[in-house]
Design an enzyme around this catalytic site. Structure first.
Site, PDB file in Angstrom:
ATOM      1  N   TYR A  45       0.857  -1.184   0.000  1.00 46.35           N
ATOM      2  CA  TYR A  45       0.000   0.000   0.000  1.00 46.35           C
ATOM      3  C   TYR A  45       0.894   1.236   0.000  1.00 46.35           C
ATOM      4  O   TYR A  45       1.465   1.596   1.032  1.00 46.35           O
ATOM      5  CB  TYR A  45      -0.903  -0.058   1.228  1.00 46.35           C
ATOM      6  CG  TYR A  45      -1.895   1.080   1.407  1.00 46.35           C
ATOM      7  CD1 TYR A  45      -2.087   2.066   0.457  1.00 46.35           C
ATOM      8  CD2 TYR A  45      -2.671   1.141   2.569  1.00 46.35           C
ATOM      9  CE1 TYR A  45      -2.998   3.092   0.645  1.00 46.35           C
ATOM     10  CE2 TYR A  45      -3.597   2.145   2.768  1.00 46.35           C
ATOM     11  CZ  TYR A  45      -3.751   3.127   1.802  1.00 46.35           C
ATOM     12  OH  TYR A  45      -4.664   4.128   1.999  1.00 46.35           O
TER      13      TYR A  45
ATOM     14  N   LYS B 192      -1.162  -1.114  -4.176  1.00 45.24           N
ATOM     15  CA  LYS B 192      -2.255  -0.134  -4.119  1.00 45.24           C
ATOM     16  C   LYS B 192      -1.582   1.229  -4.163  1.00 45.24           C
ATOM     17  O   LYS B 192      -0.895   1.627  -3.224  1.00 45.24           O
ATOM     18  CB  LYS B 192      -3.071  -0.283  -2.839  1.00 45.24           C
ATOM     19  CG  LYS B 192      -4.179   0.760  -2.691  1.00 45.24           C
ATOM     20  CD  LYS B 192      -4.877   0.614  -1.350  1.00 45.24           C
ATOM     21  CE  LYS B 192      -6.022   1.595  -1.170  1.00 45.24           C
ATOM     22  NZ  LYS B 192      -5.591   2.997  -1.024  1.00 45.24           N
TER      23      LYS B 192
END
Length: 306
Positions: free
Chosen positions: A137, A167
């Site tokens: 992330y 992400k």
């Protein structure tokens, strides 16, 4: 209807009136997202106020989302934490619950000193769930952990067997495009800035993770369909609508405003926790008034027809 972009909603934390986590809201929340033709959920992320939740609360939410999602929603559980052992415990728990994937942001107090240190840290988290795909992330605005995600994927690929992608919640579109080109048969790079999703689609994005996919997903689905059909003017108009709503929401505090909009759609997850706090007195009415004056409320109400 199969859409040309997969929307993954970064879920809000559901709270009861006393401020405790309200697990009973998860099932109707999931049903709403399925009806809105959202592909999956990203649980316990930034939108989900993960840094304001205890590890136990995060585990209980992850368990409940996995239990109610069935085959209708992909569940990605965010397990990132400032302490790697907490992250590892949540990763192991998410795998036990049957999560489709896990994700973790960089430790954000003591930060990795190099890209190599970041890869090693993420490898330790991923290893706690050895049978579950792992997505890093990337959100340097919150973690302070900058660096090229194309380089991260190249370095991490041989070291993290379960690595499935990133992400990407940042505005560096050149690096995003480069990350898309790193072994695209293996990696998926979710785009995480709702307000410029169209720019990412032009670079080759096929999926996005974001807060506002909870709130007006039909705008993004119509935008993606128009783009896929070569109708760029219509796609730009839908992106403009989404951006304008986001700008108004940010004017009223961002996350607290977006939770208020979610309540307007029939799912009241309560206010945000301190240190964010609720909307200031009178701001919810002003938020609605401003959206209405700009002709933006219809985008929030409008569903995609099956």
């Amino acid at each position: 209807m199969k859409h040309s972009v997969g929307l993954i909603a970064a879920t809000f934390a559901p709270y009861a009136p006393d401020g405790s986590v309200n697990l009973a809201l998860v099932e109707p929340y999931a049903e709403r997202l399925v009806a809105d033709q959202v592909r999956g959920v990203f649980v316990n992320g930034t939108t989900g106020e993960s840094a304001s939740l205890t590890t136990d609360e995060r585990m209980r939410l992850a368990e409940r989302w996995c239990a109610v999602a069935g085959d209708s929603l992909e569940v990605i559980v965010h397990v990132g934490h400032a302490g790697l052992e907490e992250a590892r415990a949540m990763a192991a728990h998410a795998e036990k619950c049957g999560a489709k994937a896990i994700s973790a942001l960089s430790p954000y107090f003591f930060k990795p000193s190099s890209m190599g240190a970041l890869v090693e840290a993420m490898g330790r988290v991923a290893a706690a769930a050895p049978n579950t795909p792992f997505y890093y992330y990337h959100i340097p605005s919150m973690t302070g952990a900058h660096g090229s995600m194309a380089r991260f994927l190249e370095m991490a690929a041989p070291r993290i067997p379960t690595l499935a992608g990133v992400k990407y919640t940042w505005e560096d579109l050149m690096d995003y495009a480069a990350a898309l080109e790193v072994d695209p048969g293996r990696f998926e790079v979710f785009f995480g800035r709702d307000e410029i999703l169209l720019s990412a689609l032009a670079l080759g994005a096929s999926s996005g993770v974001g807060s506002t996919y909870n709130l007006w997903p039909s705008t993004y689905l119509r935008m993606a369909e128009a783009f896929a059909q070569g109708d760029h003017a219509t796609a730009q108009a839908h992106q403009r609508t989404a951006r304008r709503i986001i700008q108004v929401g940010l004017k009223y505090g961002g996350l607290p405003a977006f939770k208020a909009i979610l309540a307007w759609r029939g799912l009241d997850c309560g206010p945000t926790r301190l240190p964010l706090g609720p909307l200031a007195a009178g701001d919810e009415g002003e938020l609605r008034k401003e959206l209405e004056e700009q002709g933006l409320l219809e985008a929030i109400k409008s569903p995609i027809k099956r």
